[in-house]
Design a protein around this motif. Structure first.
Motif, mmCIF file in Angstrom:
data_model
loop_
_atom_site.group_PDB
_atom_site.id
_atom_site.type_symbol
_atom_site.label_atom_id
_atom_site.label_comp_id
_atom_site.label_asym_id
_atom_site.label_seq_id
_atom_site.Cartn_x
_atom_site.Cartn_y
_atom_site.Cartn_z
ATOM 1 N N LEU A 1 -19.411 16.809 -56.194
ATOM 2 C CA LEU A 1 -20.487 15.937 -56.647
ATOM 3 C C LEU A 1 -20.573 15.890 -58.170
ATOM 4 C CD1 LEU A 1 -23.291 16.814 -54.063
ATOM 5 C CD2 LEU A 1 -21.749 14.842 -54.063
ATOM 6 N N GLN B 1 -29.384 14.457 -59.612
ATOM 7 C CA GLN B 1 -28.623 15.464 -58.873
ATOM 8 C C GLN B 1 -29.314 16.825 -58.948
ATOM 9 O OE1 GLN B 1 -24.679 14.987 -60.687
ATOM 10 N NE2 GLN B 1 -23.934 14.085 -58.776
ATOM 11 N N GLU C 1 -25.702 10.000 -51.912
ATOM 12 C CA GLU C 1 -25.625 11.445 -52.161
ATOM 13 C C GLU C 1 -26.834 12.148 -51.548
ATOM 14 O OE1 GLU C 1 -25.709 14.647 -55.859
ATOM 15 O OE2 GLU C 1 -24.829 12.659 -56.199
#
Length: 238
Positions: free
Chosen positions: A179, A132, A220
């Motif tokens: 997220l 991420q 994502e």
């Protein structure tokens, strides 16, 4: 014709559907349009910067007026974008596999350390958080580069670039918050697979979970990449 960049992340996105499936819930498409759903994320304090961006966008920087140079710049940027996306996707595949290897065979403890029976979800948590962070760190500069290219084209595209800057700030805060919840959802799924027994047990569940984590991270990436696709499309069409 100016085309706005895409900013979604809505309840009917692929990422939301995938997470809902892993959680055993149902993600139904929202009956609201995108503008209505965006309004739910905007606070009154966000209205002024957005209004200012729409009303008083800066003048574009000096353009060369050379179509060949503009095309070459676009081609170079598109190549950089493709390489970045490929690298991010490759790292997702490699690091989710590495997390499973660590889970199956945790590192030998140092002298004096207590060896745990299993590292549990920790390798996957580190993997997800690292991926991420890498996505955010890689995509933001590219998005800024694309906005600069838009601003050099025309006043209308300069305004669009300014609006995208404001939306990145407004939506980005909400997106980051949402997220950030993914590791917790995946940990719940990890425990579900690990603790399943009888008919609910899954053969070689660590490999199954690895594939699920990879799918979530790739979804994502798709979500985070949507503004890049929108800005690139606008450059190509203008």
């Amino acid at each position: 014709m100016v085309q706005a960049s895409r900013h979604t992340g809505t309840p009917d996105s692929a990422l939301v559907r995938l997470l809902a499936r892993l959680a055993g819930s149902d993600a139904r498409p929202s009956p609201q349009g995108f503008a209505d759903r965006l309004g739910l994320w905007l606070r009154w304090t966000d209205a002024m910067p957005l209004f200012t961006a729409l009303k008083d966008a800066p003048q574009p920087s000096a353009a060369t007026g050379d179509p060949a140079k503009a095309a070459a710049t676009l081609q170079a940027t598109a190549g950089a974008a493709a390489r970045l996306r490929s690298a991010l996707a490759r790292a997702i595949a490699e690091e989710t596999a590495a997390a499973t290897v660590e889970f199956r065979a945790p590192p030998v403890p140092l002298p004096g350390e207590v060896k745990e029976a299993t590292p549990g979800f920790a390798p996957y948590r580190r993997c997800v958080l690292a991926r991420q962070s890498a996505m955010a760190a890689g995509i933001a500069p590219l998005r800024g580069r694309l906005r600069m290219a838009l601003s050099a084209r025309s006043p209308a595209l300069a305004r669009l670039a300014t609006v995208d800057t404001v939306l990145e700030q407004v939506i980005g805060n909400q997106e980051h918050r949402l997220l950030a919840g993914i590791p917790k959802l995946l940990e719940k799924r990890f425990r579900q697979l690990r603790d399943a027994s009888g008919e609910d047990a899954v053969a070689d569940w660590p490999l199954v979970f690895q594939q699920e984590v990879q799918s979530v991270l790739l979804a994502e990436l798709d979500l985070r990449w949507q503004p890049i696709e929108g800005l690139m499309k606008t450059l190509r069409n203008n």
